[in-house]
Design an enzyme around this catalytic site. Sequence first.
Site, PDB file in Angstrom:
ATOM      1  N   ASN A  40      -9.262  -1.572  -6.649  1.00 40.36           N
ATOM      2  CA  ASN A  40      -9.324  -0.305  -7.224  1.00 40.36           C
ATOM      3  C   ASN A  40      -9.423  -0.208  -8.622  1.00 40.36           C
ATOM      4  O   ASN A  40      -9.132   0.826  -9.298  1.00 40.36           O
ATOM      5  CB  ASN A  40      -8.032   0.473  -6.902  1.00 40.36           C
ATOM      6  CG  ASN A  40      -7.677   0.582  -5.444  1.00 40.36           C
ATOM      7  OD1 ASN A  40      -6.623   0.239  -5.058  1.00 40.36           O
ATOM      8  ND2 ASN A  40      -8.490   1.217  -4.409  1.00 40.36           N
ATOM      9  N   HIS A  68     -12.260  -1.166  -0.206  1.00 37.89           N
ATOM     10  CA  HIS A  68     -13.006  -0.485  -1.477  1.00 37.89           C
ATOM     11  C   HIS A  68     -13.941  -1.494  -2.017  1.00 37.89           C
ATOM     12  O   HIS A  68     -14.639  -1.140  -3.173  1.00 37.89           O
ATOM     13  CB  HIS A  68     -12.267   0.280  -2.564  1.00 37.89           C
ATOM     14  CG  HIS A  68     -11.632   1.292  -2.021  1.00 37.89           C
ATOM     15  ND1 HIS A  68     -12.166   2.724  -1.705  1.00 37.89           N
ATOM     16  CD2 HIS A  68     -10.340   1.708  -1.847  1.00 37.89           C
ATOM     17  CE1 HIS A  68     -11.524   3.682  -1.326  1.00 37.89           C
ATOM     18  NE2 HIS A  68     -10.295   3.243  -1.341  1.00 37.89           N
ATOM     19  N   HIS A 177       0.069   0.862  -2.011  1.00 34.87           N
ATOM     20  CA  HIS A 177       0.383   0.913  -3.471  1.00 34.87           C
ATOM     21  C   HIS A 177       2.212   1.583  -3.440  1.00 34.87           C
ATOM     22  O   HIS A 177       2.250   1.647  -4.445  1.00 34.87           O
ATOM     23  CB  HIS A 177      -0.410   2.242  -3.816  1.00 34.87           C
ATOM     24  CG  HIS A 177      -1.931   2.087  -4.006  1.00 34.87           C
ATOM     25  ND1 HIS A 177      -2.797   2.660  -4.637  1.00 34.87           N
ATOM     26  CD2 HIS A 177      -2.734   0.731  -3.514  1.00 34.87           C
ATOM     27  CE1 HIS A 177      -3.880   2.132  -4.917  1.00 34.87           C
ATOM     28  NE2 HIS A 177      -3.956   0.976  -4.056  1.00 34.87           N
TER      29      HIS A 177
END
Length: 264
Positions: A40, A68, A177
């Site tokens: 990220n 990602h 997270h």
Amino acid sequence: MKIVFIGDIVGSVGRKALKNIMPRLKQAHPHAVFIANGENAAAGKGITSAIAKEIYEMGIQALTMGNHTWDQKEIFDFIDRDEKMVRPANFPPGTPGRGHTVIKVKDQELLIINLQGRTFLPPIDCPFRKVDEILEADKKKHKFVFVDFHAEATSEKIAMGWHLDGKVSAVVGTHTHVQTNDNRVLPQGTAYVTDVGMVGPRDGILGVERNAVLQKFKTQLPVRFVTDEGKWHFHAVVIELNDQTGLAKGINLIRYDEDQVFMD
């Protein structure tokens, strides 16, 4: 051996937090291996060559990734050359990059494996079978083995911890997270935590600007998510390993806040 693993670095605020905290961490753990999740790091989505270089220059010795990985198109230009970066090993065969790597730690070696879960994430190859395949090919050549399991479901992460208990040094979860309070050494000697947490915007929602997320939840209409700004928080774990067995002696949470510092 001691490993300091840093949770998902989110955007420029996360990189700012890393720059602020790394000198403190290196002073507190001068002989540790420093690993971070970087999927990220570029505005919350993926990573670029320049950002990877910036993170390495701060003292990070290896980067793990996740769902990602491919969000920045330039990743395809450098991931095959970057031997310190690992993307999920259970991406299909032929995918660019590597799913595991070995880094030198003085006169020892650490095998780093990245895996991605399948529950509530794209249905890629089985992470359980893939990690067994990697360990079988390794055939105990490496005593120290660290696994970053990038997964959404708590149950899938806990299952991986039990699956690998006694087979690897540590299994840490990333992706959600939010730092969990279940850090422990499992009965056969593997350090485990469901999620390490994140490094980035403290007052967003998982690092994203909160008003956009609230609008999405309240209206279910399309919304553009952007990385939040403002103050940061910093989540990591420190893992101590037995140099004779490669198994864990302990795993402790690290929490820093831009306003106040917490360290367990």
